[in-house]
Scaffold this motif. Structure first.
Motif, PDB file in Angstrom:
ATOM      1  N   ALA A 261       0.850  -1.202   0.000  1.00  0.00           N
ATOM      2  CA  ALA A 261       0.000   0.000   0.000  1.00  0.00           C
ATOM      3  C   ALA A 261       0.876   1.239   0.000  1.00  0.00           C
ATOM      4  N   SER A 262       0.287   2.339  -0.463  1.00  0.00           N
ATOM      5  CA  SER A 262       1.006   3.615  -0.377  1.00  0.00           C
ATOM      6  C   SER A 262       0.830   4.161   1.043  1.00  0.00           C
ATOM      7  N   ARG A 263       1.632   5.163   1.366  1.00  0.00           N
ATOM      8  CA  ARG A 263       1.504   5.758   2.703  1.00  0.00           C
ATOM      9  C   ARG A 263       0.151   6.440   2.875  1.00  0.00           C
ATOM     10  N   GLN A 279       9.828   4.996   0.958  1.00  0.00           N
ATOM     11  CA  GLN A 279      10.948   5.553   1.726  1.00  0.00           C
ATOM     12  C   GLN A 279      10.825   5.270   3.212  1.00  0.00           C
ATOM     13  N   THR A 280       9.626   5.443   3.765  1.00  0.00           N
ATOM     14  CA  THR A 280       9.433   5.203   5.188  1.00  0.00           C
ATOM     15  C   THR A 280       8.679   3.891   5.432  1.00  0.00           C
ATOM     16  N   GLY A 281       8.599   3.067   4.388  1.00  0.00           N
ATOM     17  CA  GLY A 281       7.976   1.757   4.502  1.00  0.00           C
ATOM     18  C   GLY A 281       8.980   0.698   4.096  1.00  0.00           C
ATOM     19  N   ILE A 294      -2.393   4.550  -7.257  1.00  0.00           N
ATOM     20  CA  ILE A 294      -1.184   5.123  -6.641  1.00  0.00           C
ATOM     21  C   ILE A 294      -0.585   6.112  -7.633  1.00  0.00           C
ATOM     22  N   SER A 295      -0.297   7.341  -7.153  1.00  0.00           N
ATOM     23  CA  SER A 295       0.161   8.387  -8.084  1.00  0.00           C
ATOM     24  C   SER A 295       1.618   8.216  -8.498  1.00  0.00           C
ATOM     25  N   GLY A 296       2.447   7.644  -7.565  1.00  0.00           N
ATOM     26  CA  GLY A 296       3.864   7.475  -7.886  1.00  0.00           C
ATOM     27  C   GLY A 296       4.713   8.624  -7.376  1.00  0.00           C
ATOM     28  N   ILE A 298       7.676  10.436  -5.287  1.00  0.00           N
ATOM     29  CA  ILE A 298       9.063   9.928  -5.210  1.00  0.00           C
ATOM     30  C   ILE A 298       9.285   9.054  -3.986  1.00  0.00           C
ATOM     31  N   GLN A 299       8.586   9.380  -2.888  1.00  0.00           N
ATOM     32  CA  GLN A 299       8.794   8.579  -1.674  1.00  0.00           C
ATOM     33  C   GLN A 299       8.241   7.162  -1.860  1.00  0.00           C
ATOM     34  N   HIS A 300       7.227   7.007  -2.713  1.00  0.00           N
ATOM     35  CA  HIS A 300       6.714   5.657  -2.980  1.00  0.00           C
ATOM     36  C   HIS A 300       7.664   4.939  -3.951  1.00  0.00           C
ATOM     37  N   ILE A 313      -2.343   0.902 -12.750  1.00  0.00           N
ATOM     38  CA  ILE A 313      -3.678   1.295 -13.202  1.00  0.00           C
ATOM     39  C   ILE A 313      -3.958   2.662 -12.584  1.00  0.00           C
ATOM     40  N   ASN A 314      -4.210   3.652 -13.425  1.00  0.00           N
ATOM     41  CA  ASN A 314      -4.473   5.007 -12.914  1.00  0.00           C
ATOM     42  C   ASN A 314      -5.369   5.731 -13.913  1.00  0.00           C
ATOM     43  N   LYS A 315      -6.300   6.502 -13.390  1.00  0.00           N
ATOM     44  CA  LYS A 315      -7.221   7.191 -14.308  1.00  0.00           C
ATOM     45  C   LYS A 315      -6.591   8.451 -14.910  1.00  0.00           C
TER      46      LYS A 315
END
Ligand SMILES: Cc1cc2nc3c(=O)[nH]c(=O)nc-3n(C[C@H](O)[C@H](O)[C@H](O)COP(=O)(O)OP(=O)(O)OC[C@H]3O[C@@H](n4cnc5c(N)ncnc54)[C@H](O)[C@@H]3O)c2cc1C
Length: 347
Positions: A261-263, A279-281, A294-296, A298-300, A313-315
């Motif tokens: 999952a994203s933060r 980054q923090t995960g 998920i937008s993407g 930089i921390q992800h 998958i993103n709209k």
């Protein structure tokens, strides 16, 4: 006391090496010695921590494993079979079971001094990240974190600015203290035909001002996120925990994947904190990283951009994740994810 004499000898031989032919470099490598700090959980070796051994083998020289805890002999014996391990040092004391940095750091320092190691390496895990800065401070040297590659015995590559820049750092410290990225130093499945010797280490029995009270672990039958071959991740685009639970686990099941999952998804309560990638995960580098909503940021990306195939998958066709994705689907995840899950189940 730092092993200064040993360091001077190493430096002298390094100078000599510039005048020697390449084939003469073997005795120099023999002087390097790595202490690989291994983790155990409830008397079982955490195989992910063996990435420290892989990194030690990359350096050349000898690799000694280090384990501490109660009834740790079994763990030491398991570690002794690991590829490239020359020796395992163990300290049998229940005070080290939970890996509290407060008493583990002085323990490690005593054993580093005793063994005169040139390098100390641990996985860039919660344990390694908590322990090694204290060890470095006690030895009055710099720690080098999250190493992605080893160029030589004193030159290492690591990410900075959440992975947006890659730094090559050279250390002149007499002892190099490194945490290494698990995904960059994969653990070899094979074990050596010869088993490493096991030796009792020094136990300073340092008091700990911190007491371990309890832990609340999320249990799951799914593959472990950090080491899974496939990961399905969901972000804030899923809108709610109900939708996350409705869409993401069935897709992960259809692929035999771990869930990430994203933060933003974690902070919104859609998913457990232990599932956060970034980054923090957790850092992941699966064969397939499939994400939806998920937008993407930089921390992800810092935690998953080493994945072999990234599918998103993103709209929003301009979402940054689609710039790093090998396969992108621009569309509504609430339609695309169930369709994909159905197709995978049939296929
Ligand atoms: C110091 C620091 C550390 C951080 N560490 C981490 C970290 O470890 N991990 C991490 O993930 N983030 C981390 N962050 C947060 C990071 O900056 C982002 O805020 C976060 O990654 C955004 O999560 P998201 O992509 O799920 O949400 P958003 O950025 O809100 O993106 C949601 C995406 O879903 C898409 N979407 C919406 N609806 C649909 C739909 N119906 N169908 C398809 N797509 C849809 C949108 O187009 C959008 O791209 C950190 C930030 C800081 C400052």
């Amino acid at each position: 006391m730092l092993p200064i004499a040993r360091y001077s000898a190493l430096r002298a031989i390094r100078l000599l090496s510039t005048t020697l032919p390449r084939s003469s470099s073997l005795p120099i490598l023999r002087l390097l010695s790595t202490l690989a700090v291994l983790e155990q959980i409830d008397g079982k070796l955490n195989s992910g921590s063996l990435c420290a051994v892989t990194a030690g083998r990359k350096l050349g020289g000898s690799v000694t494993g280090f384990v501490a805890g109660s009834n740790v002999k079994v763990v030491a014996e398991q570690a002794a079979k690991g590829k490239g391990m020359e020796k395992v040092v163990m300290v049998d004391n229940g005070a080290y079971d939970k890996g509290l940095a407060e008493n583990f750091a002085p323990l490690l320092v005593e054993n580093i001094k005793k063994g005169g190691y040139t390098h100390v390496i641990a996985s860039h895990s919660a344990f390694g990240k908590s322990l090694l800065p204290r060890v470095a401070a006690l030895l009055d040297v710099q720690q080098i974190s999250d190493v992605m590659s080893i160029q030589s015995e004193d030159t290492f590559v690591r990410p900075i600015y959440a992975g947006n820049a890659i730094l090559t750092v050279q250390s002149t410290d007499p002892i190099k203290i490194l945490t290494v990225r698990t995904t960059s130093f994969p653990v070899s499945e094979a074990s050596d035909s010869k088993t490493a010797s096991i030796e009792e280490g020094t136990d300073p029995k340092a008091p700990s001002p911190t007491e371990w009270i309890s832990e609340d672990l999320a249990t799951s039958d799914r593959p472990e996120l950090a080491t899974a071959g496939r990961v399905v991740s969901g972000g804030r685009g899923l809108k709610s925990k109900e939708e996350f639970d409705k869409l993401i686990p069935p897709l992960a099941d259809a692929l035999g994947a771990a869930i990430g999952a994203s933060r933003a998804a974690v902070d919104s309560g859609f998913a457990d904190n232990s599932l956060q990638v970034g980054q923090t995960g957790k850092n992941v580098a699966p064969q397939l990283y499939l994400c939806a909503g998920i937008s993407g940021a930089i921390q992800h990306l810092a935690g998953m951009k080493d994945s072999k195939v990234i599918a998103a998958i993103n709209k929003d066709a301009d979402a940054p994740i689609l710039q790093v994705a090998d396969v992108g689907l621009v569309g509504d995840l609430f339609k695309a994810v169930p369709e994909l899950t159905e197709k995978l189940k049939k296929g």
